[in-house]
Design an enzyme around this catalytic site. Structure first.
Site, PDB file in Angstrom:
ATOM      1  N   GLU A   1       0.833  -1.208   0.000  1.00 59.37           N
ATOM      2  CA  GLU A   1       0.000   0.000   0.000  1.00 59.37           C
ATOM      3  C   GLU A   1       0.873   1.266   0.000  1.00 59.37           C
ATOM      4  O   GLU A   1       0.468   2.307  -0.491  1.00 59.37           O
ATOM      5  CB  GLU A   1      -0.947  -0.014   1.209  1.00 59.37           C
TER       6      GLU A   1
ATOM      7  N   HIS B   1       7.685 -26.706   1.188  1.00 62.14           N
ATOM      8  CA  HIS B   1       6.913 -27.751   0.516  1.00 62.14           C
ATOM      9  C   HIS B   1       5.850 -27.116  -0.368  1.00 62.14           C
ATOM     10  O   HIS B   1       4.795 -27.693  -0.606  1.00 62.14           O
ATOM     11  CB  HIS B   1       6.301 -28.687   1.558  1.00 62.14           C
TER      12      HIS B   1
ATOM     13  N   LYS C   1     -13.852   1.055  -3.077  1.00 62.37           N
ATOM     14  CA  LYS C   1     -14.714   1.432  -1.934  1.00 62.37           C
ATOM     15  C   LYS C   1     -15.977   2.113  -2.447  1.00 62.37           C
ATOM     16  O   LYS C   1     -17.076   1.847  -1.969  1.00 62.37           O
ATOM     17  CB  LYS C   1     -13.970   2.422  -1.025  1.00 62.37           C
TER      18      LYS C   1
HETATM   19  O1  PA5 Z   1      -2.771   1.772   5.865  1.00 59.31           O
HETATM   20  C1  PA5 Z   1      -3.864   2.251   5.703  1.00 59.31           C
HETATM   21  O2  PA5 Z   1      -4.057   3.492   5.689  1.00 59.31           O
HETATM   22  C2  PA5 Z   1      -5.083   1.395   5.532  1.00 59.31           C
HETATM   23  O3  PA5 Z   1      -4.741   0.049   5.407  1.00 59.31           O
HETATM   24  C3  PA5 Z   1      -6.023   1.564   6.715  1.00 59.31           C
HETATM   25  O4  PA5 Z   1      -5.386   1.174   7.895  1.00 59.31           O
HETATM   26  C4  PA5 Z   1      -7.307   0.740   6.514  1.00 59.31           C
HETATM   27  O5  PA5 Z   1      -7.897   1.093   5.311  1.00 59.31           O
HETATM   28  C5  PA5 Z   1      -8.265   0.980   7.647  1.00 59.31           C
HETATM   29  O6  PA5 Z   1      -8.565   2.334   7.744  1.00 59.31           O
HETATM   30  P1  PA5 Z   1      -9.317   2.935   8.997  1.00 59.31           P
HETATM   31  O7  PA5 Z   1      -8.433   2.812  10.181  1.00 59.31           O
HETATM   32  O8  PA5 Z   1      -9.567   4.357   8.637  1.00 59.31           O
HETATM   33  O9  PA5 Z   1     -10.586   2.163   9.183  1.00 59.31           O
END
Ligand code: PA5
Length: 458
Positions: free
Chosen positions: A291, A320, A434
């Site tokens: 990410e 394995h 989303k």
């Molecule tokens: O790293 C990130 O920003 C994302 O993976 C968030 O942690 C994830 O989308 C969850 O977001 P939130 O804490 O706003 O629910």
């Protein structure tokens, strides 16, 4: 200082040849100044909260530490279980630490270190239902964690478990829900205020995937009975190490190795710990790396479609499975092994079949020796196939060394983002999916997308 050792012999060009290997001495010195500059620049930029570099300061300057420790210390002894509702960065850090540092079967024990912790990081109807069937709402706490306070997966689970508590314990549910969220933004903060929940803050300058050492990770970790101060002390040791020149700095070395390998066509970065307790470290690493580093445009806005692809593996299990591909498939991977020099237990392999000659080489040895022999053998075999790999060895798996390792990988990711010149801290690529979900679920304001989906037959 942390007891880690970085073994880079299996990435050296002496071992792998010029095409796949790295001339470490030459490259380390060629890149030294640049890496020092990146660290200085990151430290400078962190004063701007919008730079999202607040994770750097969490080990030494943690605004919520005292409040979390007080909450954990004063907790009513009747509580046995904690449900953590969160996804992505709001779940994986605590999952990694709790799995690594509690008893490996804590959730099967009636009594033990800290609460039993259950992570709900998906909206699988069977899992939501199943968990609510096996836990006792009278003795269960729920920690809802969402920085944005809007995440559909987390908030739908919150609705389900709030109702579950309310049905069982009435008004007392307010004392059993803890909300971890932004100090102001999102709907979870006002909702928690209205309900009177205990709350903890996610600093606005800390992004989800870098938030394990904020209240996001620390509250569940504390309730699991893990020493927060040791975890943070280990992370602070990584902050101290990052200031050192590359020759004495495994973090800079590791980041540069990843970068050089990536630029030479090793598009896949595998993390393979030889420790079942570290199995979620790979998932946490995958999220942090993917990410943060997978981006369409660079910082000047040019289209680059940058990003090395992280892959989770587990030793010895994946010997394995994926190791066949690592050895004989495309030579497009760099493997990072993590091994533990000293396990908590010295577990012997007994001579329970004295008459079976084929098993005699195992008998009276230890599982400790076996798992680390398997790691050394696999690393050597992968290099023998001409593929780069290196090993991080932890002296032992404890809060101090794990805290160090988490901050190590956060720095490594940050440096990789500097080296590839992308914005490490945004995630525009997750937005469209989303929005389509909102449209499919009938959320107001998404009618146009709904129409688009209908036209596509969805
Ligand atoms: O790293 C990130 O920003 C994302 O993976 C968030 O942690 C994830 O989308 C969850 O977001 P939130 O804490 O706003 O629910």
């Amino acid at each position: 200082m942390p007891m880690i050792r970085l073994d880079t012999k299996n990435i050296a060009s002496e071992r792998l040849g010029k095409e796949h290997g790295i001339d470490t001495a030459r490259e380390f010195s060629a890149w030294a100044k640049k890496l020092d500059g990146f660290v200085a620049d990151l430290r400078k930029r962190k004063t701007d909260p919008k730079a999202m570099l607040g994770w750097i300061d969490l080990p030494e300057n943690n605004g919520e530490l005292a409040a979390i420790e007080t909450y954990a210390a004063q907790l009513d002894e009747k509580f046995t279980d904690l449900i953590v509702l969160g996804i992505g960065g709001s779940s994986l850090g605590a999952l990694t630490v709790v799995t690594a540092l509690q008893h490996p079967y804590r959730n099967l024990q009636a009594q033990g270190q800290g609460l039993r912790v259950h992570f709900v990081d998906n909206v699988d109807p069977d899992v939501i239902k199943g968990l609510s069937e096996v836990l006792n709402p009278q003795t269960t706490l729920v920690n809802v964690i969402s920085k944005s306070g809007t995440t559909a997966e987390t908030m739908s689970a919150y609705l389900a478990f709030k109702q579950w508590l309310q049905d069982a314990v009435g008004e007392a549910y307010k004392k059993q829900i803890i909300a971890t969220t932004d100090p102001e933004a999102g709907i979870l903060r006002p909702l928690a205020r209205r309900e009177g929940y205990t709350t903890f803050e996610v600093p606005p300058s800390v992004g989800g995937r870098f938030s394990v050492l904020s209240a996001v990770g620390l509250l569940p970790i504390a309730l699991a009975g893990i020493d927060l101060r040791e975890l943070l002390r280990g992370a602070a040791a990584a902050n101290a190490m990052i200031e050192k020149p590359i020759a004495e700095n495994p973090i800079k070395q590791s980041a540069l190795i990843q970068y050089l390998a990536y630029r030479r066509g090793k598009a896949i970065s595998v993390l393979m710990p030889y420790s079942t307790r570290l199995r979620y470290l790979s998932n946490w690493y995958v999220q942090l790396w993917a990410e943060s580093l997978g981006k369409a445009v660079n910082r000047d806005g040019s289209l680059v479609n940058e990003g090395s692809t992280p892959l989770a593996a587990l030793g010895a299990t994946d010997q394995h499975s994926q190791v066949q591909l690592f050895n004989e498939g495309p030579n497009n991977k760099i493997v990072t092994f993590v091994r533990v020099a000293n396990f908590d237990n010295e577990t012997l392999i007994p001579d329970a079949e004295p008459g079976v000659a084929q098993l005699s080489y195992l008998a009276k040895q230890s599982f400790n020796r076996l798992i680390n022999a398997e790691q050394s053998a696999t690393a050597h075999a992968i290099a023998a196939h001409g593929r780069p790999n290196y090993t991080i060895e932890l002296k032992r798996l404890d809060a101090y060394n794990l805290g160090f390792l988490l901050q190590f990988f956060e720095w490594q990711t940050a440096l990789m983002g500097e080296l590839t010149y992308i914005d490490t801290y945004n995630q525009p690529g997750v937005e469209l999916g989303k929005k389509y979900t909102y449209a499919l679920m009938g959320r107001e304001g998404y009618e146009d997308l709904r129409k688009e989906l209908e036209e596509a037959g969805i």
